[in-house]
Design an enzyme around this catalytic site. Structure first.
Site, PDB file in Angstrom:
ATOM      1  N   HIS A 108       0.646  -1.233  -0.280  1.00 29.33           N
ATOM      2  CA  HIS A 108       0.119   0.069   0.241  1.00 29.33           C
ATOM      3  C   HIS A 108       0.848   1.213  -0.034  1.00 29.33           C
ATOM      4  O   HIS A 108       0.337   2.554  -0.258  1.00 29.33           O
ATOM      5  CB  HIS A 108      -1.044   0.314   0.948  1.00 29.33           C
ATOM      6  CG  HIS A 108       0.299   0.617   2.127  1.00 29.33           C
ATOM      7  ND1 HIS A 108       0.417  -0.418   3.216  1.00 29.33           N
ATOM      8  CD2 HIS A 108      -0.265   1.426   3.047  1.00 29.33           C
ATOM      9  CE1 HIS A 108       0.805   0.089   3.781  1.00 29.33           C
ATOM     10  NE2 HIS A 108       0.740   1.170   4.581  1.00 29.33           N
ATOM     11  N   HIS A 125       1.933   7.075  -1.198  1.00 31.43           N
ATOM     12  CA  HIS A 125       1.913   6.268   0.763  1.00 31.43           C
ATOM     13  C   HIS A 125      -0.451   5.981  -0.101  1.00 31.43           C
ATOM     14  O   HIS A 125      -1.324   6.846  -0.590  1.00 31.43           O
ATOM     15  CB  HIS A 125       1.163   6.575   1.723  1.00 31.43           C
ATOM     16  CG  HIS A 125       0.218   6.451   2.722  1.00 31.43           C
ATOM     17  ND1 HIS A 125      -0.988   5.836   2.477  1.00 31.43           N
ATOM     18  CD2 HIS A 125       0.460   5.216   3.539  1.00 31.43           C
ATOM     19  CE1 HIS A 125      -1.370   4.713   3.840  1.00 31.43           C
ATOM     20  NE2 HIS A 125       0.231   4.750   4.657  1.00 31.43           N
TER      21      HIS A 125
END
Length: 614
Positions: free
Chosen positions: A521, A536
């Site tokens: 992620h 992110h």
């Protein structure tokens, strides 16, 4: 009002009328004094059609436009409600003395160049006419025209008084009165004068301009003191005469000799350098390095030096020669690129900027070509340096501050050798820079995109910037509005968020994958220049433990701009109740001057989203 729309856009982008303290201009740029520079949207200003670039330093916030600035400035004054040269407003903020001095000097000297260059060009034309024998130097027609040149240099203190008075908020008519008094037959160059029994030194004020500068500065403070001590009802009648009768004797007693010493001091420095190292060294260095000075907005600071030379010596042994050689070397360097390039769009850019440089306006070439490709700087160092070296060794001097089209003025009073040697020096600078640029070549577009060298907001020097591309298409989100305190507070670095409209995440820069979370992620990439970027995906999406995420790279891999690096099922992330905003930050923000996010409301993939000022 041909430029009305442009002026209104520019005023808005620098922070509105209320953010503008003053606006002046030189030959190619508008110089703003802003209350809050952070309010100016520099990147958006650079995108305006008539803007070449923006340079911000200790002196001013400078918007480089080109020669049409002479037409734009009056329209901007009209929109701002200013008449003539605007006055600086009071903001309560105390300006540093050195900063103020540099700003006033730069802004005041620029306008004076217009009549001086006109006089210089006229001198060249008259020299050519005299050379052909059509009109002799003794002919009344010649003498009438030459009187323009003589008047400009004799009454130079008057021009300086007007310009400095406007910038220092001093009454222009009182300033001119002092200047004219100093040039009167009863004072200028007269021996044996005394004031109240105090003997005055013999001073030729027409040959020195520092005394009038000091006089105008003193006049400003005299006016301030009188405004405080004189009753308001009497100020209109008595302040002007008191300012004059206080300023004139102080100028005669103190500023006249002091200004003369300053001028002689400058001449001594150049004599010392010439006798120690050779004046050729200064000519060579300035001819080689002038583009760097223009890049950082410091080109105007030589004006007092060469004007002092003309006033005291009658000629300039350094800078007029050097800047003409440097200008033509800039033209040669860009023309070298023109012949080297095979891309029609590039050739058009090189052709137009080369022509502009040939006409004596080098900013379009410097900001449009030099700061992008960088190698032309080296070409001018070679070509301009060689031309300056030759001119210095041949002891070429300038008799008038002119551009390339005023070369005939180098004849002076039948000094044909000086003229011929200057022509040879110009040819050396032009050909040398052109050949050097052709050999050095044009960097590949991909390399230029990876690291663009440009002039940005600095105090002293030009630096570089790295453009970071958007990793995904979507809506631009200001970082402080991201629903995560660590990111929103910029604790992890400056950057921005993007509400994604697609699933594929692309590499925003060329670099190495230095970190990849097991859940895929988040990913960290480091460029070859040391910029560390964290991408992110989503808020608290680590809790999904990798569900909906797929990576196409691993730690240690090299990636190029645009390479697919991750895939995230945005619909799936939303279905789980998580915010899928893609956050991009520069984790080592503290290592750089600034990180500037894009102001665009939406971003397409691979569009510039962050600018890292190195």
């Amino acid at each position: 009002m041909e430029y009305k729309e442009f002026c209104e856009q520019l005023i808005e982008l620098v922070g509105g009328k209320e953010n503008i303290q003053s606006v002046t201009n030189c030959m190619t740029r508008l110089r703003f004094k802003l209350k809050d520079r952070d309010a100016a949207k520099t990147e958006e200003i650079k995108e305006l059609t008539d803007v070449i670039d923006v340079v911000s330093n200790e002196v001013a916030y400078q918007v480089i436009i080109g020669t049409q600035v002479q037409e734009i400035r009056p329209e901007m004054n009209q929109i701002l409600g200013l008449t003539g040269e605007n006055k600086q407003s009071e903001t309560g903020e105390k300006e540093k003395f050195v900063t103020m001095a540099l700003r006033v000097l730069s802004e005041s000297m620029g306008p004076i160049l217009i009549p001086i260059m006109a006089a210089g060009l006229l001198a060249g034309i008259l020299s050519l006419i005299s050379l052909t024998g059509l009109v002799s130097a003794e002919d009344s027609t010649y003498m009438i025209l030459d009187s323009i040149r003589q008047a400009v240099f004799f009454f130079l203190p008057v021009l300086i008084a007007i310009s400095f008075a406007r910038n220092l908020d001093v009454n222009e008519y009182l300033a001119v009165t002092i200047a004219l008094t100093l040039l009167s037959e009863t004072i200028n160059g007269v021996k044996g004068l005394d004031f109240l029994g105090l003997k005055l030194p013999e001073t030729t004020y027409s040959n020195s301009f520092f005394p009038i500068i000091l006089s105008i500065i003193f006049m400003k403070y005299v006016g301030k003191v009188l405004e405080k001590v004189m009753p308001k009802a009497l100020q209109y009648f008595f302040n002007p005469v008191l300012i004059l009768i206080i300023t004139l004797p102080i100028t005669l007693i103190l500023f006249g000799p002091l200004g003369t010493y300053i001028g002689e001091g400058l001449n001594f420095v150049f004599d010392f350098v010439g006798n120690t190292f050779g004046s050729w060294s200064v000519v060579m260095l300035y001819a080689a390095l002038q583009p760097f000075l223009i890049t950082i907005g410091a080109g105007n600071f030589i004006i007092p030096i060469f004007m002092n030379s003309y006033a005291t010596l009658g000629y300039d042994p350094v800078f007029t020669v050097a800047w003409i050689i440097s200008d033509i070397a800039v033209c040669g360097a860009v023309l070298g690129y023109f012949f080297r390039s095979k891309d029609q769009k590039q050739k058009q850019l090189f052709a137009t900027t080369a022509f502009s440089a040939f006409m004596g306006v080098t900013e379009p070439a410097i900001y449009g070509v030099f700061v992008k490709y960088r190698r032309p700087y080296l070409a001018v160092i070679i070509g301009g340096g060689l031309g300056g070296l030759f001119a210095g060794l041949m002891k070429v001097i300038g008799y008038a501050p002119v551009s390339l089209f005023g070369l005939a003025s180098f004849i002076g009073q039948n000094n044909y050798k000086n003229f011929y040697m200057m022509i040879v020096a110009v040819i050396i600078g032009f050909v040398g820079a052109g050949i050097a640029a052709f050999i050095l070549g044009i960097p590949d577009d991909e390399k230029v995109k990876g690291k663009s060298a440009v002039s940005v907001e600095t105090n002293e020097e030009a630096v570089t910037k790295l453009l970071v591309k958007a990793p995904v298409k979507g809506k631009n989100v200001v970082l402080s509005n991201v629903n995560d305190k660590a990111f929103a507070s910029s604790a992890l670095g400056k950057g921005l968020g993007i509400e994604p409209e697609e699933d594929l995440i692309h590499a925003p820069v060329n670099g190495e994958v230095v970190s990849l979370f097991p859940t895929s992620h988040a990913i960290g990439i480091k460029t070859e220049y040391g910029v560390e970027i964290l991408i992110h995906i989503g808020i608290n999406t680590v809790e999904l433990e990798g569900k909906y995420f797929e990576s196409f790279v691993k730690q240690g891999d090299q990636v190029a701009v645009g390479d697919p690096i991750l895939r995230a099922d945005m619909a799936g992330i939303r279905s789980e109740g998580y915010d899928p905003v893609v956050i991009t930050v520069i984790t080592n923000t503290a290592d750089y001057l600034d990180v500037l996010p894009s102001n665009d409301s939406s971003l397409s993939s691979q569009e510039d989203c962050l600018t890292v000022v190195v």
